[in-house]
Scaffold this motif. Sequence first.
Motif, mmCIF file in Angstrom:
data_model
loop_
_atom_site.group_PDB
_atom_site.id
_atom_site.type_symbol
_atom_site.label_atom_id
_atom_site.label_comp_id
_atom_site.label_asym_id
_atom_site.label_seq_id
_atom_site.Cartn_x
_atom_site.Cartn_y
_atom_site.Cartn_z
ATOM 1 N N ALA A 4 14.044 7.036 -1.025
ATOM 2 C CA ALA A 4 13.013 6.067 -0.614
ATOM 3 C C ALA A 4 11.855 6.057 -1.603
ATOM 4 C CB ALA A 4 12.515 6.395 0.788
ATOM 5 N N VAL A 5 11.455 7.243 -2.074
ATOM 6 C CA VAL A 5 10.382 7.327 -3.064
ATOM 7 C C VAL A 5 10.834 6.693 -4.379
ATOM 8 C CG1 VAL A 5 9.026 8.919 -4.485
ATOM 9 C CG2 VAL A 5 9.264 9.321 -2.030
ATOM 10 N N SER A 6 12.070 6.966 -4.779
ATOM 11 C CA SER A 6 12.596 6.369 -6.014
ATOM 12 C C SER A 6 12.615 4.849 -5.919
ATOM 13 C CB SER A 6 14.006 6.899 -6.293
ATOM 14 O OG SER A 6 13.980 8.304 -6.483
ATOM 15 N N ALA A 7 12.953 4.336 -4.731
ATOM 16 C CA ALA A 7 12.969 2.887 -4.538
ATOM 17 C C ALA A 7 11.558 2.308 -4.634
ATOM 18 C CB ALA A 7 13.591 2.553 -3.183
ATOM 19 N N GLN A 8 10.567 3.038 -4.096
ATOM 20 C CA GLN A 8 9.179 2.581 -4.199
ATOM 21 C C GLN A 8 8.738 2.529 -5.666
ATOM 22 O OE1 GLN A 8 7.355 1.346 -1.900
ATOM 23 N NE2 GLN A 8 7.271 2.542 -0.018
ATOM 24 N N VAL A 9 9.106 3.561 -6.410
ATOM 25 C CA VAL A 9 8.740 3.608 -7.830
ATOM 26 C C VAL A 9 9.393 2.456 -8.590
ATOM 27 C CG1 VAL A 9 8.988 4.932 -9.964
ATOM 28 C CG2 VAL A 9 8.333 6.088 -7.843
ATOM 29 N N LYS A 10 10.666 2.224 -8.325
ATOM 30 C CA LYS A 10 11.382 1.141 -8.991
ATOM 31 C C LYS A 10 10.752 -0.210 -8.679
ATOM 32 C CE LYS A 10 16.037 -0.748 -9.632
ATOM 33 N NZ LYS A 10 17.471 -0.638 -9.230
ATOM 34 N N ARG A 11 10.384 -0.384 -7.414
ATOM 35 C CA ARG A 11 9.758 -1.646 -7.012
ATOM 36 C C ARG A 11 8.405 -1.821 -7.700
ATOM 37 N NH1 ARG A 11 8.071 -3.331 -0.795
ATOM 38 N NH2 ARG A 11 7.485 -5.491 -1.264
ATOM 39 N N VAL A 24 0.208 7.842 -6.159
ATOM 40 C CA VAL A 24 -0.842 8.857 -6.071
ATOM 41 C C VAL A 24 -0.246 10.198 -5.653
ATOM 42 C CG1 VAL A 24 -2.942 9.540 -4.858
ATOM 43 C CG2 VAL A 24 -2.656 7.178 -5.610
ATOM 44 N N ALA A 25 0.702 10.169 -4.715
ATOM 45 C CA ALA A 25 1.348 11.406 -4.270
ATOM 46 C C ALA A 25 2.131 12.067 -5.396
ATOM 47 C CB ALA A 25 2.268 11.116 -3.086
ATOM 48 N N ILE A 26 2.774 11.273 -6.232
ATOM 49 C CA ILE A 26 3.504 11.824 -7.382
ATOM 50 C C ILE A 26 2.534 12.500 -8.342
ATOM 51 C CG2 ILE A 26 4.876 11.217 -9.414
ATOM 52 C CD1 ILE A 26 6.131 8.985 -7.701
ATOM 53 N N ALA A 27 1.382 11.880 -8.558
ATOM 54 C CA ALA A 27 0.378 12.470 -9.452
ATOM 55 C C ALA A 27 -0.132 13.790 -8.888
ATOM 56 C CB ALA A 27 -0.777 11.494 -9.655
ATOM 57 N N ILE A 40 0.828 -1.209 0.000
ATOM 58 C CA ILE A 40 0.000 0.000 0.000
ATOM 59 C C ILE A 40 0.861 1.257 0.000
ATOM 60 C CG2 ILE A 40 -0.243 0.307 2.490
ATOM 61 C CD1 ILE A 40 -3.077 0.497 -0.120
ATOM 62 N N ASP A 41 2.074 1.180 0.572
ATOM 63 C CA ASP A 41 2.964 2.350 0.570
ATOM 64 C C ASP A 41 3.370 2.732 -0.851
ATOM 65 O OD1 ASP A 41 2.847 2.526 3.284
ATOM 66 O OD2 ASP A 41 4.740 1.475 3.648
ATOM 67 N N ALA A 42 3.581 1.727 -1.695
ATOM 68 C CA ALA A 42 3.933 2.016 -3.086
ATOM 69 C C ALA A 42 2.751 2.639 -3.820
ATOM 70 C CB ALA A 42 4.375 0.734 -3.785
ATOM 71 N N ILE A 43 1.548 2.201 -3.467
ATOM 72 C CA ILE A 43 0.342 2.771 -4.087
ATOM 73 C C ILE A 43 0.181 4.231 -3.666
ATOM 74 C CG2 ILE A 43 -2.178 2.613 -4.133
ATOM 75 C CD1 ILE A 43 -1.837 -0.427 -3.923
ATOM 76 N N ARG A 44 0.404 4.517 -2.387
ATOM 77 C CA ARG A 44 0.341 5.916 -1.923
ATOM 78 C C ARG A 44 1.389 6.775 -2.618
ATOM 79 N NH1 ARG A 44 -3.153 6.576 2.110
ATOM 80 N NH2 ARG A 44 -3.659 4.784 3.437
ATOM 81 N N ALA A 54 7.935 13.097 -2.051
ATOM 82 C CA ALA A 54 8.697 12.677 -0.876
ATOM 83 C C ALA A 54 8.400 13.582 0.319
ATOM 84 C CB ALA A 54 10.194 12.695 -1.196
ATOM 85 N N THR A 55 8.343 14.897 0.065
ATOM 86 C CA THR A 55 8.025 15.840 1.137
ATOM 87 C C THR A 55 6.627 15.588 1.697
ATOM 88 O OG1 THR A 55 9.437 17.524 0.126
ATOM 89 C CG2 THR A 55 7.774 18.278 1.710
ATOM 90 N N LYS A 56 5.668 15.359 0.818
ATOM 91 C CA LYS A 56 4.289 15.120 1.254
ATOM 92 C C LYS A 56 4.174 13.856 2.087
ATOM 93 C CE LYS A 56 -0.451 14.592 -0.416
ATOM 94 N NZ LYS A 56 -1.371 14.699 -1.572
ATOM 95 N N LEU A 57 4.910 12.810 1.692
ATOM 96 C CA LEU A 57 4.824 11.525 2.383
ATOM 97 C C LEU A 57 5.748 11.436 3.591
ATOM 98 C CD1 LEU A 57 4.787 9.206 -0.776
ATOM 99 C CD2 LEU A 57 2.839 9.763 0.702
ATOM 100 N N GLY A 58 6.613 12.446 3.759
ATOM 101 C CA GLY A 58 7.562 12.411 4.873
ATOM 102 C C GLY A 58 8.671 11.391 4.664
#
Length: 341
Positions: free
Chosen positions: A84-91, A63-66, A56-60, A75-79
């Motif tokens: 870490a955000v780049s790793a979520q996107v890659k995954r 949506v946050a990027i959009a 679910i973190d990757a899904i959030r 990244a700022t919005k999600l804290g």
Amino acid sequence: MRCVRYVHIFCCQQPLYPKSGRALLAPYDTEAATLELIQFVFTLREIMLRALNIPIDAIRTIVAIAETGSLSKAATKLGLSQPAVSAQVKRLQGLIGGQLFVKTANGTTFTDLGELALRQARIILNANDQMLRLGGDEHASVHRVGLSSLFAQRLFERAGRSDFSDLSIHVDQSGAIRKGLIEGYIDVAFIFAPHVDHELAKIVREQRAFPAIWVRSRDFVLSPGAPIPIITLPGQDWMTGPLDRMGSAYKVVLHTSDYLVRLTAVRLGIGLTALPSFSLPDDLIESPDYYLPQLSDLRAVICARPGLRGDVATRLVKRIKGLFDDHILDPPGKCGLSKGL
């Protein structure tokens, strides 16, 4: 005599070894060794199945990027850190099997696959959050407010942008909003309710009565002897009922739940409709013609979902009703909650 056991190993319906597709035949001398191998296989299967579930973190994150337009702002919005955000996107791209974003001079742009993934991500995230709310999360930073389309228009006209910082607004027909209240994924709602039954009465906090008027375009003319062309709402008889009682000849020319479609048809002169007086658009006029019956006031209710903590419900109800307190509300003898329930 030596006891030899052979174990046919499958994982996710595919042979574990070798790649040729032939199943692994493993000789084991003892029962314990056989059981150990079976346990290993099921553990490996569980790990592989878990890898196929999108976190679910990757899904959030998608949506946050959009919503923010870039990985750094997301990244700022999600804290989170940008790595870490780049790793979520890659995954996420690895699980889906394709590129979701491309970087441009104006920020991050979704690919066609990314757009499809984003639509599904919003659906999954919404379902996840609704399920969490079923337990009554009173400390949620954002509360869901459900509004009839007409009330939503009023909200947007009068409320400032800051008023939405802790609210998630859900706009739909009153019947759909009511269903959301009962099912627990809308916290507080302001809806039209011509008939307040026992189930709805239990969650009503406030109620209002709004004058209803007939509405037409400025150049609308009814041909002599022709039936009155009416534009109605599904499942609503508060327009046609008075016409029937008056004995008026009318014809339903359009039957739609879409508020904008209804207004467009009126503007084109296709027919007449009825609205609460506070929602009369500037380019349309009231039609108090002799051939039209007077309409009864429209009852509306402010409700809080079952289980919502009292102080939270009171605060949200106060904010919503404040948008309409400059109208004629609760006229004596017209809208008592105890009547007709």
